[in-house]
Design a protein around this motif. Structure first.
Motif: not given
Length: 299
Positions: A67, A90, A93-94, A98-101, A143, A148-149
Motif C-alpha cells: 500500500s 491511486l 497503487l492500482k 495494491a488493493k488498499a490506500m 476509490l 482500491v479501498h
C-alpha cells in the motif's frame, strides 16, 4: 483465512524524521526486508513514483506493493479537489497491484513537529466532523469504484487519534470508508484494538502491527512529549518485542474473515535498533502470532 506479511520502510529510513536513516539506500531496505522473509513493502519517500519503475524495483527483489500513505486535506479543500489530488497516487497503487490506500487527514496535524507534544494535537468541532465524514464518503466511494479501498489511518497527533475519534468516524461514514487498524497508534492514544476490531471487523481493510514498550509509553506521557520524541526514545518496536497483546485481536480478525496484509511498522532509530535484526525479529514474531491466530500465511 489467508494473509501476507509486509513491512514499512520506517524500520530503515524515517519519512517524518529524515535524519533517521536518511543515508540508507532503498536497495538496502528492499534487500534486507526480503532477507527477513517479508513478501511486500509499503511505500516510502525513496521509492519510485511511476508504475513501471516501482514495479521493476520491487520485482527485482520478488516483492509486492502492499500500500502507500496518502495525506488528505479534506478540511481544507472540497471532496472533488481531493479526488483530483489523489489520482496519480491511486493509479500508482492500482497499476502495481495494491488493493488498499493508507489514507490520513493531515490538516492541522502535529505528528511531524518535534516541538509540539501529542497532548496538543488538534480536535474537531461538530461542523468539522460533518465536513470530514461527508468528504470521506465521497472519496471512499470513488476509490471503491476504482478497485482500491480506503483504509483510514487513525494516527497520534492528528484529528483522528483516540478510540472515540475512530468510533465517531466509523459510525458516520459508509462502508466505502474502510479502517486501517494500527495497534500502536490506538494503544498509544489509550484505546483498545480488540474493542475496535469487535465493533468494526467488516470494515478493517489493512492492519499495522506496531508494538509499544509500555515503560517508555508511561514516561512519554508523563513528560508530555512529541510523537517524534517518542520515536527517538524507543516507544515503538516490532511485534513481540514490546508489551501489546496482539493475539486476541488477530484471532478475532481471522474469525471475521480478514484477508489482506499484516504489516510490521515500527519506527526506531536505526543506529540504535539495527534494521535487519529487527526486521527478522518482527517477521518471526508476527509469523508465529498469525499462525497462532489461525491464519494461513501466503508468500
Amino acid at each position: 483465512m489467508s494473509i501476507r506479511l509486509g513491512i514499512n520502510p520506517l524500520t530503515w529510513t524515517n519519512d517524518d524524521l529524515p535524519s533517521l536513516g536518511g543515508d540508507t539506500p532503498l536497495e538496502t531496505c528492499l534487500t534486507e526486508g526480503r532477507e527477513a522473509g517479508f513478501s511486500g513493502f509499503e511505500l516510502g519517500q525513496k521509492f519510485p513514483r511511476t508504475p513501471d519503475a516501482l514495479s521493476k524495483v520491487l520485482g527485482d527483489h520478488d516483492l509486492s506493493l502492499v500500500s502507500g500513505w496518502y495525506s488528505s486535506r479534506l478540511l481544507e479543500r472540497s471532496p472533488e479537489e481531493e479526488i483530483e489530488a489523489i489520482k496519480d497516487h491511486l493509479q500508482l497503487l492500482k497499476q502495481c497491484g495494491a488493493k488498499a490506500m493508507v489514507f490520513c487527514e493531515v490538516s492541522r496535524c502535529i505528528h511531524g513537529d518535534q516541538s509540539h507534544p501529542v497532548s496538543q494535537r488538534p480536535t474537531l468541532s461538530d461542523a468539522d466532523w460533518v465536513r470530514l465524514t461527508e468528504g470521506l464518503n465521497v472519496v471512499g466511494d470513488y476509490l471503491k469504484a476504482q478497485g482500491v479501498h480506503m483504509a483510514y489511518h487513525h494516527h497520534l497527533g492528528t484529528v483522528v487519534e483516540s478510540q472515540a475519534d475512530v468510533e465517531r468516524l466509523m459510525d458516520n461514514t459508509r462502508d466505502s470508508v474502510g479502517l486501517l487498524l494500527d495497534f500502536g497508534h490506538l494503544v498509544g492514544a489509550g484505546g483498545d484494538p480488540l474493542a475496535i476490531a469487535t465493533r468494526y471487523a467488516s470494515r478493517i481493510q489493512h492492519v499495522h502491527c506496531k508494538d509499544m514498550r509500555f515503560p517508555v509509553l508511561d514516561e512519554w506521557r508523563n513528560r508530555d512529549k512529541s510523537f517524534l520524541d517518542g520515536v527517538l526514545d524507543g516507544l515503538f518496536t516490532v511485534p513481540g518485542d514490546g508489551n501489546i497483546d496482539f493475539l486476541p485481536t488477530l484471532q478475532h480478525l481471522r474469525e471475521n474473515g480478514y484477508q489482506g496484509w499484516l504489516v510490521v511498522e515500527a519506527e526506531q532509530d536505526p543506529k540504535v535498533a539495527d534494521p535487519l535484526t529487527y526486521a527478522r525479529r518482527g517477521y518471526r514474531n508476527l509469523h508465529a502470532l498469525a499462525e497462532q491466530a489461525g491464519f494461513t500465511i501466503d508468500k
